[in-house]
Structures are given as C-alpha cells and as structure tokens.
Scaffold this motif. Sequence first.
Motif, PDB file in Angstrom:
ATOM      1  N   PRO A 272       9.080   6.339 -14.988  1.00  0.00           N
ATOM      2  CA  PRO A 272      10.102   5.744 -15.864  1.00  0.00           C
ATOM      3  C   PRO A 272      11.492   6.320 -15.665  1.00  0.00           C
ATOM      4  O   PRO A 272      12.472   5.758 -16.160  1.00  0.00           O
ATOM      5  CB  PRO A 272       9.582   6.051 -17.271  1.00  0.00           C
ATOM      6  N   ALA A 273      11.602   7.436 -14.956  1.00  0.00           N
ATOM      7  CA  ALA A 273      12.922   8.023 -14.704  1.00  0.00           C
ATOM      8  C   ALA A 273      13.685   7.282 -13.622  1.00  0.00           C
ATOM      9  O   ALA A 273      14.874   7.545 -13.402  1.00  0.00           O
ATOM     10  CB  ALA A 273      12.779   9.492 -14.308  1.00  0.00           C
TER      11      ALA A 273
ATOM     12  N   GLN B 159       8.174  15.755  -9.697  1.00  0.00           N
ATOM     13  CA  GLN B 159       7.182  14.822 -10.233  1.00  0.00           C
ATOM     14  C   GLN B 159       7.459  13.400  -9.759  1.00  0.00           C
ATOM     15  O   GLN B 159       6.536  12.664  -9.380  1.00  0.00           O
ATOM     16  CB  GLN B 159       7.194  14.872 -11.758  1.00  0.00           C
ATOM     17  N   VAL B 160       8.738  13.002  -9.766  1.00  0.00           N
ATOM     18  CA  VAL B 160       9.102  11.668  -9.285  1.00  0.00           C
ATOM     19  C   VAL B 160       8.702  11.516  -7.826  1.00  0.00           C
ATOM     20  O   VAL B 160       8.137  10.487  -7.423  1.00  0.00           O
ATOM     21  CB  VAL B 160      10.614  11.415  -9.470  1.00  0.00           C
TER      22      VAL B 160
ATOM     23  N   ARG C  68       2.796   6.777   4.804  1.00  0.00           N
ATOM     24  CA  ARG C  68       3.294   8.054   4.275  1.00  0.00           C
ATOM     25  C   ARG C  68       4.808   7.972   4.099  1.00  0.00           C
ATOM     26  O   ARG C  68       5.522   7.517   4.999  1.00  0.00           O
ATOM     27  CB  ARG C  68       2.935   9.182   5.235  1.00  0.00           C
ATOM     28  N   VAL C  69       5.294   8.430   2.945  1.00  0.00           N
ATOM     29  CA  VAL C  69       6.733   8.496   2.700  1.00  0.00           C
ATOM     30  C   VAL C  69       7.242   9.851   3.186  1.00  0.00           C
ATOM     31  O   VAL C  69       6.827  10.906   2.688  1.00  0.00           O
ATOM     32  CB  VAL C  69       7.062   8.301   1.208  1.00  0.00           C
ATOM     33  N   HIS C  70       8.137   9.824   4.143  1.00  0.00           N
ATOM     34  CA  HIS C  70       8.691  11.048   4.719  1.00  0.00           C
ATOM     35  C   HIS C  70       9.555  11.801   3.709  1.00  0.00           C
ATOM     36  O   HIS C  70       9.485  13.028   3.599  1.00  0.00           O
ATOM     37  CB  HIS C  70       9.518  10.694   5.958  1.00  0.00           C
ATOM     38  N   ASP C  71      10.374  11.064   2.941  1.00  0.00           N
ATOM     39  CA  ASP C  71      11.266  11.710   1.984  1.00  0.00           C
ATOM     40  C   ASP C  71      11.536  10.779   0.817  1.00  0.00           C
ATOM     41  O   ASP C  71      11.678   9.561   0.991  1.00  0.00           O
ATOM     42  CB  ASP C  71      12.597  12.090   2.661  1.00  0.00           C
ATOM     43  N   VAL C  72      11.586  11.360  -0.382  1.00  0.00           N
ATOM     44  CA  VAL C  72      12.001  10.645  -1.586  1.00  0.00           C
ATOM     45  C   VAL C  72      13.212  11.385  -2.133  1.00  0.00           C
ATOM     46  O   VAL C  72      13.126  12.575  -2.463  1.00  0.00           O
ATOM     47  CB  VAL C  72      10.890  10.604  -2.656  1.00  0.00           C
TER      48      VAL C  72
END
Length: 552
Positions: free
Chosen positions: A462-463, A499-500, A515-519
């Motif tokens: 939700p953020a 956490q996000v 796979r997500v390399h970076d968020v």
Amino acid sequence: MTVTAPGHATTAGPVADAVRRWASQRPDDTAFTFLDHDADPAGRPVRITWSRLDRRARGLAAHLRRRCAPKDRVLILLPQGIDYAVAFVACLYADVLAVPLFPLTGAGHRDRLDGIVRDCAPTAAMTDTQPQHTGLHTIVVQDVGPGDEPPTPGHGPAYLQYTSGSTRTPAGVVVTDRNFQVNVRQALTAYGLRDAPASPVSWLPLFHDMGLVLGLGVALLTGVEATLLDPLAFLYRPARWLEALHGKPNAISAAPNFAYDLCVRRTTEDDRARLDLSGVAALINGSEPVHATTIARFQAAFGPCGLREDAQRPSYGLAEATVFVTAATGPPTTTPFDRKALAEGRAEVQDDPDRATTLVACGQAVEQEVKVVADDVECPDGRVGEIWVHGENVAPGYWAPTTGVFGATLPGDPRPWLRTGDLGVRHDGELYVVGRIKDLIVIDGRNHYPQDVEAVAERADPAIRRGHVAAFSVPGDTGEALVVVAERAPQVPRVDVEQVRRRVRAAVSAHHDVRVHDVLVVEPGSVPRTSSGKLSRAACRDRYLAAELPVS
C-alpha cells in the motif's frame, strides 16, 4: 445563401473556409466557451462568437503575414483558453504552420522547447502577456486588434503536432489540412455524432493531439460550441469536468485512464447527486493503457447519474494518424488472456485470474484500415504483431525526415502504411493494444510487457503510488535485467523500503516467473511523464542509470 446546420463536418475546402462560413451564417453564435476557474472557483464562462473569432484571427493573421512567409512555423506558447483558438485559426488564415505548445514554465519545458526550435526552425512565437524568452520574434496575442484583411489559407501542411516522446525524442508530425478534416469526420462517425450536433467538452491540453482535435477541431469543422477547461482546474477538482458535461446533449469528451480513476476517488456523493450525465454520447478513454477495473468503477460511480454503459469508449490513436484510429462501438469489452501465451505472441483466453492479463478492446477502425503485422505479413486473429494504419488521416511524415515509420508496404499491397510501433492483436473482430515495441522487456529470451509488471508491482504494497510505477530492463552481468521504480504514495510519510522491495520482488516473481534485479522506491512525482501525462519509461531508465532519481 444556403445555411449549413451545425453538426455536419465539412471536408470541402480548407478548414479556414469552414470558420468563415460559420462567421457569415451564424455570427452571433458562440464558438468557444472557456470556463475560467482562476477567476471564479465555480468557473466563470469566457465566450467568443464566430464573428469575433473570425475578426480577431484576421487581425492576427495580417500581423503574421508581415513577419512570416507561407508555411513558416509559428509557435503557440499560450495557456489554455480562447486566445489559443484565435492563434490557431490565425495560423490557418495566414498559411503558416502552427506549432501548438505551452507557456514556458520550468526547466523541463525549456529543454523540450529548445529541441523543437532546433527541429522546425520557427520564425515567430505567439504568447500571452507574460514574457517568453524564446529568441524569436514574439507576438503578444492580446495586443493585436481585430482586422478585416481577407484570409489567405493554403493547402497541404496545416500544423506540426509534436509527439509526447514516451519512448524517444519528440518529433514533429506534419498534419495536413485534409488530415485534420478527415480525422474529425472519422471520429464523429465512430462515436455516433456524424449527423448530430455534438457538444465537445475538453480539459485536455490544446497542444495535445486529442486536445486539439476534440477541443478545437470539432467546433471549427462543424460549427458547434466547444467548452474548454484548464487541465489544472480538472486536476485540482475533477468534478469540474463532469459538471461541464452536466445536462449537455450529445456531449463528447476524452481523457486518459488515470482521469477516470481520479473522478471516482475525488468526487463526493453530493457532487454526484447534482450531475445529469444522460446526454453524454461518448467518453473516450485512450492515450494510455485502458484498465478494465477503471471502467467498472467509473460506471458504478456515475451510472446513477444517467451515464449509459455504452458511453465509455475505449479507443486507440496516435499523432502520426492525426489522433483517432479505432473505437469501441458498444459497452466496453474486456477479455482475460493467458499471460504466458501473450508474452509468446499468442492471445488465448484464460479464465484463471492468477494466470491472466485482462485487456480492454479498442474496437474497430472507421473509414481507415488497420492491420496487425509481423515479419511484413498480416497476422491472423489471435497473433500479436505491430499495428499498421492506412488512411487519409495518416500524416505524410515528420518535419525531420525519418525512415521506418511512414510509407511501409506489404507484399502485394503498394499502398503506404504507418508503422505505429505499438503491439496489438485482433480477437473476435476487435483490436486489443498490448504495448509499445520499444518498451518490451526481454529477459532470458522471454517477453514481458511492462504494464503487466507495473500492475503487479503497484498492488504489492500500500505504500506504492498507483499509476506511478515504471518497469524496464538494463544491462546486467549476464544479459538484460529487470528494474522496477515505484513512487511512494504521498499519503504515506514513512515507508519500509526493504519491505516494499521484498513484496514487489515476490509478487513479480509469482506472477511473471522473472527475477527483479532492483526495486527503487522514489519520492512522489519522481517517475517522469511526458508533456501529455504518459509514463515515460525511457526517461525513467535514463535517470535510473544516471542515479538521478530521488530515493525515499
């Protein structure tokens, strides 16, 4: 003298002749009404009649002819309002090419203007009373009085429509007088208003392709009254748009998907109780991906106000085709397609929501042709390919010649086709837009549509601010790697970034098996958008690689 009834689009002679006809036949009828919410929060109406529009445009055109040669380029650097219509008509009257733009505010607008000036080498700029430091001959529109010199309209190119630049540097589309007329007629036919007097209402910026065609073109070519609002007035209070539509017969308007969500979230029960939307013929939803959930929420909110289910009209278009290409013809159609098959180029219906991507149909073309093409061959229904368009509304090209977009041909078909750069698929006779070719993410040989990844990511926590997430690929150690940039929701002052990141990675992995390399979680307003409000993944990628995004 034969008097032409309002509501019938003319395609005989230049657009300027139509304006002169309305000024002669209905001089005291209102051409445009601008609702000025700066002067009065309720929207003070500022009106101009056809005769006044004609005389003011004649005066300004005479000034332009003294400064410009035929087909010179003239920038319109004006805020939304009546003067914008006057300036555009004056360019038609003087046979110079209008370049619809915006007042100079901020470094981003300055950079965009500098690029446009380099591209089209304008002779002059029309502004309001605010100084605009352009280095060009400047005409303050309000300082030029009405005139009587006869217009000298030409044929061929009428204006340069600069694209929003969502995947590349903005380019100036050369829109001819004929393109403009034909596309207005095509749109009115598609939305059931070919033989009825429409009531156009628009808050879209007049420098935007749909804003120009809907906000000015429908009125100029059919003689009806158009109602204009400032985009900021809508964003400040979305109910103003709906109030402008209230009670109008055959009302037609347009907005990108986010605007319909905004109306649902930011209108009150009291706002809705006062609305009569039974006269709305068409609310065009386009410019960005159309979401099935948005359509459902909007209908649930405003159906009780009289809004018909078939008034919501998901549509597809682009500046290179003037603006309009296809439109839904009835209540919106949504179809869940298998996500994996779609990534492999096949549209297969999938009833399991965990394995499906739901797309909204954008209908069919009207008085033009659309094909879905792969490897220079038309695709059968159910196969994903590039959307190609042929018709009188397709522009002849860009101001700076570019190869690979206009004038494509198919085997056995010598006609020129426009390659849109958009991916689409036909299913049950309707066109579904899948995404942009240049935005497509390819990881380990598999295709991923960024809007699908973004939709999963924005629901992960939700953020995260809805509609403000960008997914793209960057070079990695062993090939392309997936990056997700997400804005923090403004109402969330503190965010647990780790956490996000975990939640986004888990959600994208579960739904897309990648796979997500970076968020990267960034501050509100950091994900770049184009001048027309579209998400610019290319610009976001550039800023990510340059480490220029303000992280939360």
